[in-house]
Design a protein around this motif. Sequence first.
Motif, short mmCIF file in Angstrom:
data_model
loop_
_atom_site.label_atom_id
_atom_site.label_comp_id
_atom_site.label_asym_id
_atom_site.label_seq_id
_atom_site.Cartn_x
_atom_site.Cartn_y
_atom_site.Cartn_z
N SER A 145 -13.44 7.82 -1.88
CA SER A 145 -14.49 8.55 -1.17
C SER A 145 -14.00 8.98 0.22
CB SER A 145 -15.74 7.69 -1.01
OG SER A 145 -15.50 6.68 -0.06
N GLY A 146 -13.02 8.26 0.73
CA GLY A 146 -12.51 8.56 2.08
C GLY A 146 -13.21 7.72 3.13
N GLY A 147 -14.29 7.05 2.75
CA GLY A 147 -14.98 6.15 3.68
C GLY A 147 -15.67 6.88 4.82
N PRO A 148 -16.21 6.13 5.78
CA PRO A 148 -16.99 6.75 6.86
C PRO A 148 -16.14 7.54 7.86
CG PRO A 148 -16.86 4.37 7.17
CD PRO A 148 -16.26 4.66 5.82
N ALA A 156 -13.36 1.45 4.95
CA ALA A 156 -13.22 2.23 6.17
C ALA A 156 -11.75 2.34 6.60
CB ALA A 156 -14.05 1.62 7.29
N THR A 157 -10.98 1.27 6.41
CA THR A 157 -9.55 1.29 6.76
C THR A 157 -8.72 1.90 5.63
OG1 THR A 157 -9.32 -0.94 5.85
CG2 THR A 157 -9.60 -0.76 8.24
N MET A 158 -9.33 2.02 4.46
CA MET A 158 -8.68 2.39 3.19
C MET A 158 -7.75 1.29 2.66
SD MET A 158 -8.37 6.55 3.02
CE MET A 158 -8.42 6.66 1.23
N VAL A 159 -7.88 0.09 3.20
CA VAL A 159 -7.18 -1.07 2.63
C VAL A 159 -7.66 -1.26 1.19
CG1 VAL A 159 -7.15 -3.60 2.66
CG2 VAL A 159 -6.65 -2.34 4.75
N ASN A 160 -8.95 -0.99 0.97
CA ASN A 160 -9.49 -1.14 -0.37
C ASN A 160 -8.75 -0.24 -1.37
OD1 ASN A 160 -11.49 -2.14 -2.26
ND2 ASN A 160 -12.34 -0.07 -2.22
N LYS A 161 -8.48 1.00 -0.97
CA LYS A 161 -7.77 1.91 -1.87
C LYS A 161 -6.33 1.44 -2.05
CE LYS A 161 -10.15 4.23 -3.13
NZ LYS A 161 -11.06 4.11 -4.30
N ALA A 188 -16.05 -10.20 13.98
CA ALA A 188 -16.49 -11.10 15.04
C ALA A 188 -16.39 -10.44 16.42
CB ALA A 188 -15.67 -12.38 15.00
N GLY A 189 -15.92 -9.21 16.45
CA GLY A 189 -15.84 -8.46 17.70
C GLY A 189 -14.65 -8.84 18.58
N ARG A 190 -13.65 -9.52 17.99
CA ARG A 190 -12.52 -9.97 18.81
C ARG A 190 -11.34 -9.00 18.84
NH1 ARG A 190 -14.30 -15.33 17.00
NH2 ARG A 190 -13.08 -15.07 15.11
N ILE A 191 -11.28 -8.11 17.84
CA ILE A 191 -10.20 -7.10 17.90
C ILE A 191 -10.80 -5.73 17.62
CG2 ILE A 191 -8.35 -8.68 17.19
CD1 ILE A 191 -8.49 -7.35 14.38
N LYS A 192 -10.01 -4.68 17.89
CA LYS A 192 -10.48 -3.32 17.63
C LYS A 192 -10.21 -2.94 16.17
CE LYS A 192 -9.63 -0.15 20.90
NZ LYS A 192 -8.85 0.56 21.94
N PHE A 193 -10.91 -1.93 15.73
CA PHE A 193 -10.75 -1.45 14.35
C PHE A 193 -9.29 -1.11 14.04
CE2 PHE A 193 -10.96 2.03 11.21
CZ PHE A 193 -11.61 1.37 10.19
N VAL A 212 -18.24 -2.00 15.07
CA VAL A 212 -18.49 -2.71 13.81
C VAL A 212 -19.60 -2.00 13.02
CG1 VAL A 212 -19.29 -4.89 12.81
CG2 VAL A 212 -17.71 -4.93 14.73
N GLN A 213 -20.66 -1.58 13.72
CA GLN A 213 -21.78 -0.90 13.05
C GLN A 213 -21.33 0.36 12.34
OE1 GLN A 213 -22.66 -3.02 15.48
NE2 GLN A 213 -23.89 -3.96 13.88
N GLN A 214 -20.51 1.16 13.03
CA GLN A 214 -20.03 2.41 12.42
C GLN A 214 -19.19 2.11 11.18
OE1 GLN A 214 -18.10 3.79 15.98
NE2 GLN A 214 -19.49 5.54 16.18
N ALA A 215 -18.34 1.09 11.28
CA ALA A 215 -17.45 0.77 10.16
C ALA A 215 -18.22 0.19 8.98
CB ALA A 215 -16.37 -0.21 10.62
#
Length: 388
Positions: free
Chosen positions: A176-179, A213-218, A338-343, A193-196
Amino acid sequence: MKPKQIAIFGSTGSIGKNALRVLDALGAGYEIVALSAHSSVELLAEQARKFKPRFVAVTNADYVEPLRKLLGDLDVEILAGPDGLTEIAQLDEVDIVLTAVVGVAGLSAALAAAKNGKILAAANKESLVVAGELLRRTAKENGAAVLPVDSEHSAIFQAMQAGSRQEVSKIILTASGGPFRKATAEDIQNVTVQQALCHPVWDMGPKVTIDSATMVNKACEVIAAHWLFDMPVEKIEVLVHPESIIHSLVEFVDGSVIAQLGLPDMCLPIQYALTYPERVAGIAERLRLDEIGKLTFEKPDLEKFRALALGFEVARMGGTGPAVFNAANEVAVQEFLAGRIKFVNIVELIENCVGKHNVKRRVSLEELLEADAWARREVSECLKAKKS
Ligand code: MG
């Protein structure tokens, strides 16, 4: 005919719940022997009352007592800990094991099912990504069938019925290409986090949604397809298809391309894995292409979604490579949620970890688990070093 006996591992998750809806509608030809959950004992107890399995398992042993209290009046055997799943997968009366468990607990259960020659409906990503090579070998040696549940792999499996394995020239996984399909590299720097967590098409758990969102799933699906269909990595392609109506395609040597279409609804692929080789009427909503109007496609941007490029690399690597990729991602996603690193740090951490790894080939479960533990330590150390 004797009803098919099914064990569902992870019955309180999204795939598990859909599987129960499918089985409820399929009716008499299927019986549920066992259900399992990790800790959602209230829902598990509710399901046990409705479907009356002979066994229920709870993989987090802390929840056994609460479950016993909930099911005190029911004639059901309660098993505790990850071994409970392995025990069920070995039962003679079990025909089909659906593994919809998240994590490594699902891996040993899937291997046990393969060792015992069962039909394995594999929805546990770890068993296909981390241990795909081992699982395929084990299934082959013991006459077990590994059937895909993920929508893309199910589509490929269905399209493959149009020819022989030797006649396949290419498989094309749709995404799908994700968000963040249209996001610029700059936008991605500041993703929250909300956007992702906002996936445009599929409604899934937080971990899988971030992986989309990262396409790690694909990337994981590429790795899994490589093992599931015994397909060289060079013959696997990813195609972005935002409407998610075509779930994947197979190109044959004569140039004919066979696709499988449907609404984005997991009930259909779950049902096909349970009824294969038959097709029966079910609850999946019908596709009306006139209502959809148009389908669009684009090439994936491998610069922007480096995880996808890395997925192809890791699939080629084989051995312990996918285990390291998966474990590094799990830790990184936790840190992000957990908000400790960036996307953007998620993929950086995976890349760094895979880069440092010395791949071992033709590995055992123990060696895969070692590689998994190594990757988790490596990512944690990398994070500590960053902080100091
Ligand atoms: Mg999928």
